[in-house]
Design an enzyme around this catalytic site. Structure first.
Site, PDB file in Angstrom:
ATOM      1  N   ARG A 106       0.849  -1.200   0.000  1.00  0.00           N
ATOM      2  CA  ARG A 106       0.000   0.000   0.000  1.00  0.00           C
ATOM      3  C   ARG A 106       0.875   1.236   0.000  1.00  0.00           C
ATOM      4  NH1 ARG A 106       1.756   3.063   4.582  1.00  0.00           N
ATOM      5  NH2 ARG A 106       1.280   2.033   6.543  1.00  0.00           N
TER       6      ARG A 106
ATOM      7  N   ARG B  97      -5.317   5.596   0.771  1.00  0.00           N
ATOM      8  CA  ARG B  97      -4.379   4.485   0.911  1.00  0.00           C
ATOM      9  C   ARG B  97      -4.646   3.622  -0.314  1.00  0.00           C
ATOM     10  NH1 ARG B  97      -2.209   3.207   6.175  1.00  0.00           N
ATOM     11  NH2 ARG B  97      -1.450   5.200   6.951  1.00  0.00           N
TER      12      ARG B  97
ATOM     13  N   CYS C  47       1.206  10.680   9.445  1.00  0.00           N
ATOM     14  CA  CYS C  47       2.155  10.196  10.454  1.00  0.00           C
ATOM     15  C   CYS C  47       3.566  10.274   9.867  1.00  0.00           C
ATOM     16  CB  CYS C  47       1.807   8.748  10.811  1.00  0.00           C
ATOM     17  SG  CYS C  47       2.950   8.005  11.993  1.00  0.00           S
TER      18      CYS C  47
ATOM     19  N   ARG D 104       4.327  -7.517  12.508  1.00  0.00           N
ATOM     20  CA  ARG D 104       3.017  -7.162  13.105  1.00  0.00           C
ATOM     21  C   ARG D 104       2.168  -8.417  13.203  1.00  0.00           C
ATOM     22  NH1 ARG D 104       0.859  -1.615   9.973  1.00  0.00           N
ATOM     23  NH2 ARG D 104       2.653  -0.328  10.512  1.00  0.00           N
TER      24      ARG D 104
ATOM     25  N   GLU E 279      -2.232  -3.254  12.475  1.00  0.00           N
ATOM     26  CA  GLU E 279      -1.279  -2.696  13.430  1.00  0.00           C
ATOM     27  C   GLU E 279      -1.812  -2.824  14.857  1.00  0.00           C
ATOM     28  OE1 GLU E 279      -0.679   1.441  12.763  1.00  0.00           O
ATOM     29  OE2 GLU E 279       1.380   1.333  13.505  1.00  0.00           O
TER      30      GLU E 279
END
Ligand code: ADP
Ligand code: ARG
Length: 372
Positions: free
Chosen positions: A142, A245, A287, A325, A330
């Site tokens: 992604r 995304r 972020c 992960r 997440e």
């Protein structure tokens, strides 16, 4: 001048459980934030008293404040990073702080340039032999994108969020061939449809406390949704953590095919929309971890023995710059020894190099699993 401390400590923190604090809004940060012993976030590592004094009253050109930028990590002291930007301009307005965060996470210095390349012919990823292919359930890549004409999701108005949804979905609506698909609004899908899309790893979950405290879940679920083709191999999330995304995914381990589809789709969308981007930061995201390429390439892989050997898998992850992960997204744990392995870095290296990081890291993990 000695910095005063904000009393953001909660009873739970006193007891060492790091469950967040009583901070309700950014304006409750009235002094240097308090970080309980054991806080390991990049916010805590990078926010010195000097930087606090320099930045505490700053705002970016959309009015997004420094306190909003650090609120998530000040409130949730168990954050890994704890910081979100309000706009492309935040990265300049709060540079004394955000440059440090970016350098700590990506190793990208203020004078460094970011160069993009989605030239998949440069990728060196021979197919996995059958015994290795069997270990890999699925592959996904992604990229995060945000429109140049708007602030980021943390700072958009309700009206702007709706405009973004409209712009993105009408551009996607023109896609033909393998990428042709439909948009499904979160507002109108049934609870059962939503659950199924989440369980099948296609849709975001919502209800993320870190995103919520950064203002990214305001007016939820309005103007959020997912576009996908019939095969659900090309998907676009709209107005979640980032405005877009762009996702390519499929069962199995064919990384090259997934990357080709992603590159093709991202280029097509870019021919219709101007994304926030510059020479130093590459693509801009909410972020700091997603700046640059915004790319996370991952496989869901079965490594039952290696994952029990914590020191070994962590040392491989560190050496190959990959992140481990759980498979439900997440901040999730995993079940049945299946893990999500992805590239950790996103800035200062091009897309091809980052997909290569993931491939090399996965190969190393497979070698270790076989040797155990
Ligand atoms: P991100 O969008 O940052 O990559 P997450 O880790 O939260 O975020 O993952 C989002 C969703 O994508 C989750 O449902 C996750 O299970 C799914 N996912 C990630 N990688 C893969 C993969 N290789 N195969 C299938 N699903 C995946
Ligand atoms: N803010 C969260 C933390 O600091 C997530 C950071 C990285 N992940 C992300 N989805 N941006 O732990």
């Amino acid at each position: 001048m000695g910095a005063s401390y904000t009393s953001n400590i909660a009873d739970a923190d006193v007891n060492g459980t790091f469950m967040g604090s009583h901070l309700k809004s950014p304006s409750d940060i009235t002094g240097f934030p308090y970080f309980p012993t054991g806080t390991g976030s990049l916010l805590q590592k990078c926010l010195t008293k000097d930087i606090w004094e320099q930045c505490k009253d700053r705002r970016d050109k959309f009015g997004f404040t420094f306190k909003q930028c650090i609120f998530s990590g000040a409130k949730w002291t168990n954050s890994g990073v704890g910081v979100y930007a309000g706009s492309h301009d935040s990265y300049y307005a709060f540079a004394p702080f955000l440059d440090k965060i970016i350098e700590s996470y990506h190793g990208h210095k203020p004078s460094d340039k970011h160069i993009s390349s989605m030239d998949y012919n440069q990728l060196n990823c021979p197919s996995f032999p059958p015994d290795e292919d069997k270990m890999i359930n699925s592959t996904r890549i992604r990229v995060a994108r945000n429109l140049a004409a708007y602030p980021l999701g943390t700072a958009v108005t309700r009206q702007q969020r709706k405009e973004i949804e409209k712009l993105v979905t009408s551009a996607l609506g023109e896609f033909e061939g393998d990428l042709k698909g439909k948009y499904f609004s979160l507002e109108t899908m049934t609870e059962a449809e939503k659950k199924q899309l989440i369980a099948d790893h296609f849709l975001f979950k919502g209800g993320d406390k870190y995103l919520e405290s950064a203002g990214l879940e305001r007016d939820w679920p309005e103007a959020r949704g997912i576009f996908h083709n019939d095969a659900k191999t090309f998907l676009v999330w709209v107005n979640e953590e980032d405005q877009l995304r762009i996702i390519s995914m499929q069962k199995g381990s064919d990384i090259l095919q997934v990357f080709k589809r992603l590159a093709d789709a991202a280029n097509k969308i870019e021919s219709k929309a101007k994304f926030a981007n510059d020479e130093h930061f590459g693509y801009v995201s909410t972020c700091p971890t997603n700046m640059g390429t915004g790319l996370r390439a991952s496989v869901h892989i079965n490594l039952p023995k290696l994952m029990k050997a914590k020191d070994l898998h962590q040392s491989i992850a560190d050496k190959y710059h990959v992140q481990i992960r759980g498979i439900h997204g997440e901040h999730t744990e995993t079940d049945d020894g299946v893990f999500d392995i992805s590239n950790l870095r996103r800035l200062g290296r091009n897309e091809v190099q980052l997909v290569q990081d993931m491939y090399d890291g996965v190969k190393a993990m497979i070698r270790a699993e076989k040797s155990l």
